[in-house]
Design a protein around this motif. Structure first.
Motif, PDB file in Angstrom:
ATOM      1  N   MET A   1     -17.731  28.184  -7.081  1.00 26.89           N
ATOM      2  CA  MET A   1     -16.741  29.254  -7.137  1.00 26.89           C
ATOM      3  C   MET A   1     -16.965  30.244  -6.002  1.00 26.89           C
ATOM      4  SD  MET A   1     -15.992  32.017 -10.181  1.00 26.89           S
ATOM      5  CE  MET A   1     -17.524  32.903  -9.855  1.00 26.89           C
ATOM      6  N   GLN A   2     -18.232  30.604  -5.752  1.00 27.47           N
ATOM      7  CA  GLN A   2     -18.529  31.546  -4.665  1.00 27.47           C
ATOM      8  C   GLN A   2     -18.162  30.951  -3.308  1.00 27.47           C
ATOM      9  OE1 GLN A   2     -19.359  34.684  -4.839  1.00 27.47           O
ATOM     10  NE2 GLN A   2     -19.480  34.666  -7.070  1.00 27.47           N
ATOM     11  N   GLN A   3     -18.423  29.662  -3.129  1.00 28.66           N
ATOM     12  CA  GLN A   3     -18.078  29.003  -1.864  1.00 28.66           C
ATOM     13  C   GLN A   3     -16.575  28.994  -1.648  1.00 28.66           C
ATOM     14  OE1 GLN A   3     -19.884  25.147  -2.156  1.00 28.66           O
ATOM     15  NE2 GLN A   3     -21.951  25.893  -1.677  1.00 28.66           N
ATOM     16  N   GLU A   4     -15.824  28.692  -2.716  1.00 25.38           N
ATOM     17  CA  GLU A   4     -14.364  28.660  -2.610  1.00 25.38           C
ATOM     18  C   GLU A   4     -13.791  30.067  -2.362  1.00 25.38           C
ATOM     19  OE1 GLU A   4     -12.233  26.063  -2.613  1.00 25.38           O
ATOM     20  OE2 GLU A   4     -14.008  24.786  -2.545  1.00 25.38           O
ATOM     21  N   LEU A   5     -14.399  31.068  -2.982  1.00 24.88           N
ATOM     22  CA  LEU A   5     -13.943  32.450  -2.761  1.00 24.88           C
ATOM     23  C   LEU A   5     -14.180  32.872  -1.319  1.00 24.88           C
ATOM     24  CD1 LEU A   5     -15.124  34.294  -6.006  1.00 24.88           C
ATOM     25  CD2 LEU A   5     -12.778  33.823  -5.309  1.00 24.88           C
TER      26      LEU A   5
END
Length: 320
Positions: free
Chosen positions: A93-97
């Protein structure tokens, strides 16, 4: 690292001193050495105008901060979708954000940048005012571009009888050297600290009320830290701040309240009436605006030129 940090801080001390001394000299030409209400206004106004100078320099960055926040608000639906999609995988999720922020050229940390840029100014003024001690050797009084006369004048400058170099926790020996009364210093410092805490809270609250709480957990955490954490920390640390630093902080907060009010009015959040008014109407299925029925123009309600007048009585009789 410390070898690099020390020269950098020395430059900051000299820059802060130069601005402070410039404004003190300017106000001294107007007010002279006169003291009203047990206050040396040329030094107090010098600190106040130091704030104005710094905030004027940082104003373009503050505008960028507001625009960045607007961009982040526009991305909230996509952010929420990614959070739902990768609810069980925090790393992904952090990578996609981060990928989303890069693609949309939005920076979630931009909201804190003006505050971080003001930290060196605060530290510089804190160091310079803590340096103002009457017992300082003359060779040290001329550090950062000061003259001995300016140093001695500033070290005895007062606000309502409390020296700007003193603090709530100044020892009796320090107060004796500064020629100040302990009770007066504590009362003035306590009032200023309470004002500093209140205005710090109001500044953060004003921004959050206008923009709303962020959907992103990191941004929400930063908002909570700014709203509650910083004012609470000032309750503890404010006692060691020199009165001149507290004057700086209160002035900065008052300036921020006015600046935010103006900027938020000029760049209102998407959910505010001012922003909605600037948005064009969405077309309906036929491409004719928002589909809402428009009121008939006054001329359209009257008979056309050349048309025979209609007798309402005849119309009524025909219906019967």
């Amino acid at each position: 690292m410390s070898n690099l940090f020390s020269p950098l801080m020395a430059v900051i001390y000299e820059a802060i001193s130069a601005i402070l001394l410039f404004w003190h000299a300017a106000w001294h030409k107007v007010l002279g050495d006169a003291s009203w209400l047990a206050t040396n206004w040329s030094w107090v106004l010098g600190i106040i105008f130091l704030v104005i100078t710094v905030r004027a320099i940082l104003f373009p960055i503050f505008v960028k901060q507001i625009k960045s926040q607007r961009a982040m608000q526009a991305l909230q639906p996509k952010v929420k979708a990614l959070q739902e999609k990768h609810k069980g995988d925090r790393e992904t999720m952090q990578q996609e954000l981060m990928k989303l922020y890069r693609e949309e050229k939005a920076n979630p940390l931009m909201g804190c940048l003006p505050m971080f840029l003001q930290v060196p100014v605060f530290l510089g003024l804190f160091h310079v005012l803590k340096h103002l001690k009457p017992t300082m050797p003359e060779r040290l009084k001329t550090l950062y571009g000061w003259t001995v006369g300016q140093f001695d004048s500033a070290s005895h400058a007062k606000l309502f009888g409390a020296p700007i170099a003193g603090s709530f926790k100044s020892t009796p020996h320090e107060l004796e050297l500064l020629g100040a009364n302990g009770t007066t210093v504590k009362v003035v410092a306590a009032i200023l600290i309470a004002t500093m805490i209140a205005t710090t809270f109001l500044t953060s609250r004003q921004m959050i009320l206008k923009t709303g709480w962020a959907e992103d957990p990191q941004q929400r955490m930063v908002q909570r830290l700014m709203l509650y954490g910083v004012p609470f920390s000032l309750l503890i640390s404010g006692a060691i701040f020199p009165i001149g630093v507290v004057i700086y902080w209160v002035t900065q907060n008052l300036f921020s309240l006015g600046q935010q009010m103006w900027v938020l009015r000029k760049y209102p959040p998407p959910n505010q009436p001012g922003a909605a008014a600037k948005q064009p109407a969405k077309p309906d299925a036929k491409g004719k605006g928002d589909g809402a029925a428009k009121p008939a123009e006054p001329k359209a309600l009257g008979p056309k030129v050349g048309a025979k007048p209609v007798n309402p009585k005849k119309g009524g009789a025909a219906k019967r």
